[in-house]
Design a protein around this motif. Sequence first.
Motif, PDB file in Angstrom:
ATOM      1  N   ASP A  57       0.864  -1.173   0.000  1.00  0.00           N
ATOM      2  CA  ASP A  57       0.000   0.000   0.000  1.00  0.00           C
ATOM      3  C   ASP A  57       0.902   1.224   0.000  1.00  0.00           C
ATOM      4  O   ASP A  57       1.985   1.215   0.593  1.00  0.00           O
ATOM      5  CB  ASP A  57      -0.891   0.034   1.246  1.00  0.00           C
ATOM      6  N   ILE A  58       0.461   2.288  -0.649  1.00  0.00           N
ATOM      7  CA  ILE A  58       1.286   3.489  -0.696  1.00  0.00           C
ATOM      8  C   ILE A  58       0.436   4.736  -0.500  1.00  0.00           C
ATOM      9  O   ILE A  58      -0.631   4.885  -1.108  1.00  0.00           O
ATOM     10  CB  ILE A  58       2.081   3.593  -2.014  1.00  0.00           C
ATOM     11  N   TYR A  59       0.905   5.597   0.414  1.00  0.00           N
ATOM     12  CA  TYR A  59       0.324   6.924   0.610  1.00  0.00           C
ATOM     13  C   TYR A  59       1.267   7.931  -0.011  1.00  0.00           C
ATOM     14  O   TYR A  59       2.450   7.983   0.310  1.00  0.00           O
ATOM     15  CB  TYR A  59       0.144   7.225   2.106  1.00  0.00           C
ATOM     16  N   LEU A  60       0.730   8.749  -0.928  1.00  0.00           N
ATOM     17  CA  LEU A  60       1.506   9.785  -1.600  1.00  0.00           C
ATOM     18  C   LEU A  60       1.011  11.144  -1.122  1.00  0.00           C
ATOM     19  O   LEU A  60      -0.169  11.468  -1.263  1.00  0.00           O
ATOM     20  CB  LEU A  60       1.337   9.668  -3.123  1.00  0.00           C
ATOM     21  N   PRO A  61       1.884  11.949  -0.533  1.00  0.00           N
ATOM     22  CA  PRO A  61       1.426  13.212   0.067  1.00  0.00           C
ATOM     23  C   PRO A  61       1.083  14.264  -0.966  1.00  0.00           C
ATOM     24  O   PRO A  61       1.568  14.226  -2.112  1.00  0.00           O
ATOM     25  CB  PRO A  61       2.639  13.643   0.899  1.00  0.00           C
ATOM     26  N   ASN A  68      12.008  16.051  -4.253  1.00  0.00           N
ATOM     27  CA  ASN A  68      12.187  16.196  -2.801  1.00  0.00           C
ATOM     28  C   ASN A  68      11.314  15.301  -1.930  1.00  0.00           C
ATOM     29  O   ASN A  68      11.422  15.367  -0.707  1.00  0.00           O
ATOM     30  CB  ASN A  68      11.949  17.657  -2.390  1.00  0.00           C
ATOM     31  N   THR A  69      10.484  14.440  -2.489  1.00  0.00           N
ATOM     32  CA  THR A  69       9.600  13.612  -1.658  1.00  0.00           C
ATOM     33  C   THR A  69      10.219  12.245  -1.414  1.00  0.00           C
ATOM     34  O   THR A  69      10.326  11.426  -2.332  1.00  0.00           O
ATOM     35  CB  THR A  69       8.216  13.459  -2.317  1.00  0.00           C
ATOM     36  N   LYS A  70      10.651  12.006  -0.187  1.00  0.00           N
ATOM     37  CA  LYS A  70      11.265  10.734   0.168  1.00  0.00           C
ATOM     38  C   LYS A  70      10.212   9.779   0.735  1.00  0.00           C
ATOM     39  O   LYS A  70       9.097  10.185   1.054  1.00  0.00           O
ATOM     40  CB  LYS A  70      12.404  10.958   1.160  1.00  0.00           C
ATOM     41  N   LEU A 133       9.830   0.820  -6.917  1.00  0.00           N
ATOM     42  CA  LEU A 133       9.498   2.211  -6.605  1.00  0.00           C
ATOM     43  C   LEU A 133      10.420   3.181  -7.343  1.00  0.00           C
ATOM     44  O   LEU A 133       9.983   4.233  -7.813  1.00  0.00           O
ATOM     45  CB  LEU A 133       9.603   2.436  -5.098  1.00  0.00           C
ATOM     46  N   THR A 134      11.689   2.807  -7.448  1.00  0.00           N
ATOM     47  CA  THR A 134      12.636   3.664  -8.156  1.00  0.00           C
ATOM     48  C   THR A 134      12.266   3.787  -9.628  1.00  0.00           C
ATOM     49  O   THR A 134      12.342   4.871 -10.213  1.00  0.00           O
ATOM     50  CB  THR A 134      14.065   3.106  -8.002  1.00  0.00           C
ATOM     51  N   ASP A 139       6.331   8.593 -12.197  1.00  0.00           N
ATOM     52  CA  ASP A 139       4.880   8.391 -12.114  1.00  0.00           C
ATOM     53  C   ASP A 139       4.372   8.703 -10.709  1.00  0.00           C
ATOM     54  O   ASP A 139       3.308   9.325 -10.547  1.00  0.00           O
ATOM     55  CB  ASP A 139       4.527   6.945 -12.468  1.00  0.00           C
ATOM     56  N   LEU A 140       5.123   8.272  -9.706  1.00  0.00           N
ATOM     57  CA  LEU A 140       4.703   8.491  -8.323  1.00  0.00           C
ATOM     58  C   LEU A 140       5.083   9.874  -7.822  1.00  0.00           C
ATOM     59  O   LEU A 140       4.517  10.346  -6.846  1.00  0.00           O
ATOM     60  CB  LEU A 140       5.336   7.430  -7.410  1.00  0.00           C
ATOM     61  N   GLN A 141       6.051  10.498  -8.477  1.00  0.00           N
ATOM     62  CA  GLN A 141       6.624  11.773  -8.039  1.00  0.00           C
ATOM     63  C   GLN A 141       7.238  11.632  -6.647  1.00  0.00           C
ATOM     64  O   GLN A 141       6.856  12.298  -5.690  1.00  0.00           O
ATOM     65  CB  GLN A 141       5.583  12.892  -8.084  1.00  0.00           C
ATOM     66  N   ILE A 142       8.217  10.714  -6.566  1.00  0.00           N
ATOM     67  CA  ILE A 142       8.982  10.524  -5.334  1.00  0.00           C
ATOM     68  C   ILE A 142      10.466  10.549  -5.673  1.00  0.00           C
ATOM     69  O   ILE A 142      10.870  10.189  -6.779  1.00  0.00           O
ATOM     70  CB  ILE A 142       8.645   9.205  -4.618  1.00  0.00           C
ATOM     71  N   TYR A 143      11.268  10.975  -4.707  1.00  0.00           N
ATOM     72  CA  TYR A 143      12.717  10.947  -4.849  1.00  0.00           C
ATOM     73  C   TYR A 143      13.207   9.580  -4.359  1.00  0.00           C
ATOM     74  O   TYR A 143      12.804   9.137  -3.276  1.00  0.00           O
ATOM     75  CB  TYR A 143      13.335  12.071  -4.022  1.00  0.00           C
TER      76      TYR A 143
END
Length: 295
Positions: A57-61, A68-70, A133-134, A139-143
Amino acid sequence: MKHNQHLFFLFLFCFSLISCSSDDTSDPLNIPDDPIPLEAEFHENVSYGTLPEQVYDIYLPAGRSSENTKTLILIHGGFWTSGDKADLAEYVDMVEELLPEYAVVNMNYVLATASTPAFPNQFMDIDLLINSLTSLKEDLQIYPEFGLIGVSSGAHISLQYDYVYDTDDQVKMVCDVVGPTDFTDPFYTDQPGFENLTAYLVDETAYPDNTDYAVALSPVFHVSLVSSPTILFYGEDDTLVTPNNAYALETALNNMGIPNSLTLYPGGHGDWSDESFEDFKIKLKNFIQTNFEIL
């Protein structure tokens, strides 16, 4: 008079050129200077492998970006043979409340059975998840940097992954909540059936001949100069994972100069008071913000 008129029209002509030049260099895609921030999202049971248990499960802020989103990854316990990501629902809520700017992943991994050993498969499940995830970072907009928060056997898996298998150094901090760290301790080796348990949990074909599995699977023996900052939480009266595990790991981390913090709470295997849990939240938040800060 005529000369002044010429100057006036020349001024208007130059002004029109400047205006046109400004228009020509505008963004052809018409992207606004301040794009609308992304909204928060939550997705359940996303696959990171081919097996049914390899889901998260993933929560994306809100307001996240690939710059910058780790991400904090939660790893449940259950003696390597049981448990589910649902067991850490309280932790998910806690992290989202304390650190709303981080993405949060709550993972399942393949549980050990007689035909599917835990080690090294469960370590490699974390590797598979991080690689997935990498690959989806845009797509997820995460670092693509990660912190691991493991509970009990999930803490052992987290520590071992960071200290041994994180060859790309994408993990930047580990939280160890009552995790086993030293299987050479007589508390484990003197238990009846210890060797049978090791045989059940270990894929011996994945390790060199004559491997001492008690050493090979103990995070305390794999702390190095590249190990990540580690925060430890244990119960003073824990009869499943004794405080010796905490002291041994703290010593190994100190010997290598790795930033760490150890807290012992009254109580057993995570069954601590509300006051202790509030202290746990404060210390975990401060440690993450210090050692795994948002860019």
